[in-house]
Write an enzyme that holds these catalytic residues in place. Structure first.
Site, mmCIF file in Angstrom:
data_model
loop_
_atom_site.group_PDB
_atom_site.id
_atom_site.type_symbol
_atom_site.label_atom_id
_atom_site.label_comp_id
_atom_site.label_asym_id
_atom_site.label_seq_id
_atom_site.Cartn_x
_atom_site.Cartn_y
_atom_site.Cartn_z
ATOM 1 C CG ASN A 6 -1.824 1.147 1.344
ATOM 2 O OD1 ASN A 6 -1.729 2.100 0.569
ATOM 3 N ND2 ASN A 6 -2.729 1.101 2.308
ATOM 4 N NE ARG A 56 -6.207 1.691 0.004
ATOM 5 C CZ ARG A 56 -5.978 2.946 0.371
ATOM 6 N NH1 ARG A 56 -4.753 3.358 0.626
ATOM 7 N NH2 ARG A 56 -6.975 3.796 0.487
ATOM 8 C CG HIS A 141 -12.048 4.517 3.087
ATOM 9 N ND1 HIS A 141 -12.561 5.474 3.932
ATOM 10 C CD2 HIS A 141 -10.708 4.652 3.145
ATOM 11 C CE1 HIS A 141 -11.571 6.149 4.480
ATOM 12 N NE2 HIS A 141 -10.433 5.672 4.002
ATOM 13 C CG HIS A 169 -12.525 2.964 7.128
ATOM 14 N ND1 HIS A 169 -11.831 1.772 7.128
ATOM 15 C CD2 HIS A 169 -11.580 3.937 7.216
ATOM 16 C CE1 HIS A 169 -10.532 2.019 7.212
ATOM 17 N NE2 HIS A 169 -10.362 3.328 7.257
ATOM 18 C CG ASN A 172 -4.878 9.413 9.787
ATOM 19 O OD1 ASN A 172 -5.040 10.223 10.701
ATOM 20 N ND2 ASN A 172 -3.856 8.572 9.756
ATOM 21 N NE ARG A 202 -8.447 13.293 2.198
ATOM 22 C CZ ARG A 202 -8.405 11.962 2.258
ATOM 23 N NH1 ARG A 202 -9.461 11.271 2.638
ATOM 24 N NH2 ARG A 202 -7.305 11.330 1.931
ATOM 25 N NE ARG A 246 -4.072 7.672 19.311
ATOM 26 C CZ ARG A 246 -3.230 6.873 18.669
ATOM 27 N NH1 ARG A 246 -2.907 5.725 19.202
ATOM 28 N NH2 ARG A 246 -2.704 7.208 17.526
ATOM 29 C CB ILE A 293 -11.386 6.783 14.976
ATOM 30 C CG1 ILE A 293 -10.229 7.747 14.687
ATOM 31 C CG2 ILE A 293 -12.381 7.416 15.932
ATOM 32 C CD1 ILE A 293 -10.644 9.034 13.978
ATOM 33 C CD GLU A 295 -10.356 -1.851 13.593
ATOM 34 O OE1 GLU A 295 -9.390 -2.379 14.188
ATOM 35 O OE2 GLU A 295 -10.411 -1.767 12.352
ATOM 36 C CD GLU A 344 -8.092 -0.634 4.351
ATOM 37 O OE1 GLU A 344 -7.483 -0.536 5.439
ATOM 38 O OE2 GLU A 344 -8.379 0.341 3.649
HETATM 39 P P1 ADP Z 1 -5.111 5.212 8.529
HETATM 40 O O1 ADP Z 1 -6.387 5.776 7.992
HETATM 41 O O2 ADP Z 1 -3.926 6.068 8.236
HETATM 42 O O3 ADP Z 1 -4.923 3.742 8.247
HETATM 43 P P2 ADP Z 1 -5.896 4.433 11.199
HETATM 44 O O4 ADP Z 1 -7.011 3.589 10.689
HETATM 45 O O5 ADP Z 1 -4.800 3.761 11.933
HETATM 46 O O6 ADP Z 1 -5.269 5.361 10.090
HETATM 47 O O7 ADP Z 1 -6.541 5.525 12.169
HETATM 48 C C1 ADP Z 1 -5.800 6.564 12.727
HETATM 49 C C2 ADP Z 1 -6.701 7.316 13.699
HETATM 50 O O8 ADP Z 1 -7.135 6.407 14.726
HETATM 51 C C3 ADP Z 1 -6.025 8.486 14.403
HETATM 52 O O9 ADP Z 1 -6.894 9.612 14.404
HETATM 53 C C4 ADP Z 1 -5.851 7.970 15.822
HETATM 54 O O10 ADP Z 1 -5.904 9.003 16.763
HETATM 55 C C5 ADP Z 1 -7.081 7.102 15.956
HETATM 56 N N1 ADP Z 1 -7.002 6.199 17.104
HETATM 57 C C6 ADP Z 1 -6.211 5.129 17.283
HETATM 58 N N2 ADP Z 1 -6.397 4.612 18.518
HETATM 59 C C7 ADP Z 1 -7.344 5.382 19.118
HETATM 60 C C8 ADP Z 1 -8.006 5.367 20.395
HETATM 61 N N3 ADP Z 1 -7.702 4.466 21.326
HETATM 62 N N4 ADP Z 1 -8.915 6.329 20.645
HETATM 63 C C9 ADP Z 1 -9.225 7.257 19.723
HETATM 64 N N5 ADP Z 1 -8.663 7.313 18.505
HETATM 65 C C10 ADP Z 1 -7.741 6.390 18.210
#
Ligand code: ADP
Length: 363
Positions: A6, A56, A141, A169, A172, A202, A246, A293, A295, A344
């Site tokens: 990816n 991807r 996505h 989903h 970020n 965004r 976070r 976020i 999960e 993914e």
């Molecule tokens: P990407 O889209 O780059 O694959 P991720 O799916 O890993 O990113 O998601 C990143 C986001 O998940 C960030 O905003 C991070 O703060 C958030 N995140 C990860 N763990 C937690 C948590 N325990 N509580 C809140 N947000 C979280």
């Protein structure tokens, strides 16, 4: 073994799947060139015998309705689609070119983030503009929405064709999808990944008139405005602190008003989309959260689902806030609420093995 790549603008994610388990997995920050990041990834593979490579690719446009074996013509088409996905396709292309050079003769597959949304009906993909303008909604996505919806069906032991799901989903980038009987019938991202939910950087939905106003009255260059709306907006723009959920939740708890307001907008936008997809499918069996976020944050899941009980959606505070991880049910109303860990890379590996007839498909 199947290597999944990816290749993004800031990171290169790779994983190696042997048919039953992950053999290697990593994320490399792209400080240098794509070539040096790939060299690092290839170095980490050790003695793994790569039988196929899955990539991807963000944008498959109107052309790719499913994953395809890569040849020169496909490579060229991905290059051409860079015209409508300038922030994404060029990086995937670099990854494809480097991997084809590194593994000559090994089959390579492109899996498109738009492909799952090829089933969108015209009423969902059409913008109300003259047809000859040449823009439509594509949705992104798709790899995650497809994986999560199929995994959910497997978990509850029902065929996807009998389910209506709202997959959410939240990473970020953030998007939502109405999956009716296994097919995407609406999704929140549009012509580009900028439309829809509030995201890390965004803006999501924005009045086209406001964009014109900014261009006309602020002497803003389109490229600068693109940068602002893509990389300086969303949670980061509103909070002025960070794009990381976070940190924003932490700041909101500590009394930062801007952070609290940003979180509120994030929740409200997502809640409205859940409502609209319940309308699009005349109900749903489940809302399924995924992504970093979705999960990991009970607060966010609760914040989005609160006040949706009249529509049958609610989360159980004990199940939602428990320390358990993994795929699980957290809401038990008329519309169930679940958390499913998105993979993914696994969907890419599976599609890759189907197309290349390697034996590395996931169970
Ligand atoms: P990407 O889209 O780059 O694959 P991720 O799916 O890993 O990113 O998601 C990143 C986001 O998940 C960030 O905003 C991070 O703060 C958030 N995140 C990860 N763990 C937690 C948590 N325990 N509580 C809140 N947000 C979280």
């Amino acid at each position: 073994m199947i290597l999944v790549l990816n290749s993004g603008s800031s990171t290169l994610k790779y994983s190696v799947w042997d048919g039953a388990k992950d053999v290697a997995k990593g994320t490399i920050d792209r400080i240098g060139t794509m070539k040096s990041a790939l060299d690092e990834a290839f170095g980490a593979l050790g003695n793994a015998v790569v039988e196929a490579v899955g990539h991807r690719v963000v944008h498959g446009g109107g052309r790719f309705a499913e994953a395809v074996l890569i040849d020169d013509a496909v490579e060229q088409a991905i290059d051409e689609l860079g015209a409508i996905a300038p922030l994404h396709n060029p990086y995937a292309l670099e990854g494809i070119r480097a991997a084809r050079e590194r593994f000559p003769g090994i089959p390579q597959v492109a899996v498109f983030d738009t492909a799952f949304h090829h089933t969108l009906p015209a009423r969902a993909y059409t913008y109300a503009v003259p047809g000859n303008i040449g823009i439509r909604r594509y949705g992104f996505h798709g790899i995650s929405h497809q994986y999560v919806s199929e995994r959910f069906a497997e978990l509850v032991g029902k065929p996807a064709s009998e389910l209506r799901l709202i997959t959410v989903h939240l990473g970020n980038g953030c998007s939502m999808c109405a999956v009716e009987h296994g097919k995407s019938i609406d999704t929140s991202m549009g012509f580009t990944p900028m439309e829809g939910l509030v995201m890390g950087t965004r803006c999501g939905d924005l009045d086209a008139g406001a964009v014109l106003h900014l261009l006309e009255t602020r002497q803003t260059q389109p490229a600068d405005l693109r940068e602002t709306l893509n990389s300086g907006s969303g949670l980061l723009g509103m909070s002025g602190i960070s794009n990381d959920m976070r940190e924003i939740l932490g700041a909101a708890v500590a009394g930062n008003q801007q952070a609290a307001a940003a979180v509120d907008v994030f929740y409200y936008r997502a809640r409205k989309y859940v409502g609209s997809y319940l309308a699009a499918m005349n109900g749903a069996d489940a809302v399924v959260f995924a992504g970093g976020i979705g999960e990991n944050s009970p607060e966010v899941r609760e914040g989005i689902c609160k006040d949706l009980d009249a529509l049958g959606v609610s989360v159980d505070p004990n199940a939602n806030g428990s320390n358990s991880t993994g795929d699980r049910q957290i809401g038990f109303g008329r519309v169930a609420v679940w958390v499913v860990h998105t993979r993914e890379d696994l969907l890419i590996a599976n599609l890759c093995s189907q197309l290349t007839k390697t034996t590395c498909s996931a169970a």
